[in-house]
Design a protein around this motif. Structure first.
Motif, PDB file in Angstrom:
ATOM      1  N   HIS A  10      -4.324   2.567   0.711  1.00 12.77           N
ATOM      2  CA  HIS A  10      -3.098   1.830   0.406  1.00 12.77           C
ATOM      3  C   HIS A  10      -1.887   2.644   0.846  1.00 12.77           C
ATOM      4  CE1 HIS A  10      -1.785   4.310  -3.002  1.00 12.77           C
ATOM      5  NE2 HIS A  10      -3.071   4.371  -3.352  1.00 12.77           N
ATOM      6  N   PHE A  90      -4.606  -3.998  -3.603  1.00 15.73           N
ATOM      7  CA  PHE A  90      -4.044  -2.797  -2.988  1.00 15.73           C
ATOM      8  C   PHE A  90      -3.560  -3.051  -1.560  1.00 15.73           C
ATOM      9  CE2 PHE A  90      -6.437  -0.700  -6.388  1.00 15.73           C
ATOM     10  CZ  PHE A  90      -5.459   0.161  -6.856  1.00 15.73           C
ATOM     11  N   GLY A  91      -4.117  -4.041  -0.893  1.00 13.77           N
ATOM     12  CA  GLY A  91      -3.696  -4.340   0.467  1.00 13.77           C
ATOM     13  C   GLY A  91      -2.554  -5.331   0.545  1.00 13.77           C
ATOM     14  N   LYS A  94       2.159  -3.520   1.427  1.00 16.48           N
ATOM     15  CA  LYS A  94       1.976  -2.391   2.338  1.00 16.48           C
ATOM     16  C   LYS A  94       2.943  -1.254   2.094  1.00 16.48           C
ATOM     17  CE  LYS A  94      -1.431  -4.199   4.417  1.00 16.48           C
ATOM     18  NZ  LYS A  94      -2.748  -3.728   4.145  1.00 16.48           N
TER      19      LYS A  94
END
Length: 96
Positions: A10, A90-91, A94
């Motif tokens: 991340h 988590f993605g 960004k």
């Protein structure tokens, strides 16, 4: 005993990473009836037959799940759901 290890990279700040980890924990707790608590940057979770942790570092989150005998047969399903939730949460952001 089956072990699951998921690493998700991340680009979140420590605060945002912790918020994301809390989201993962809440979703997994609701879906799998888990109890969880924080110890520094490590989130520990457990229920009968399952225990594990979610460790946050600067650029990754690592989840380790240990499944007892009865849950071992469900390891592929549990791994897929946990990996999907981690990638999504988590993605999703960004940068912070």
């Amino acid at each position: 005993m089956a072990d699951i290890n998921i690493v998700q990279e991340h680009k979140l700040t420590p605060k945002k990473a912790r918020e994301a980890a809390e989201q993962v924990a809440q979703k997994l707790a609701a879906e799998f009836d888990l109890e969880y608590e924080w110890e520094g940057d490590v989130l520990h979770f457990e229920r009968s037959g399952v225990n594990g942790s979610l460790t946050l570092t600067k650029h990754k989150a690592e989840m380790v799940i240990k499944l007892g005998f009865l849950f071992g047969a469900f390891a592929p399903v549990i791994q897929a759901k946990a990996a999907e939730k981690m990638a999504k949460i988590f993605g999703a952001t960004k940068s912070a």
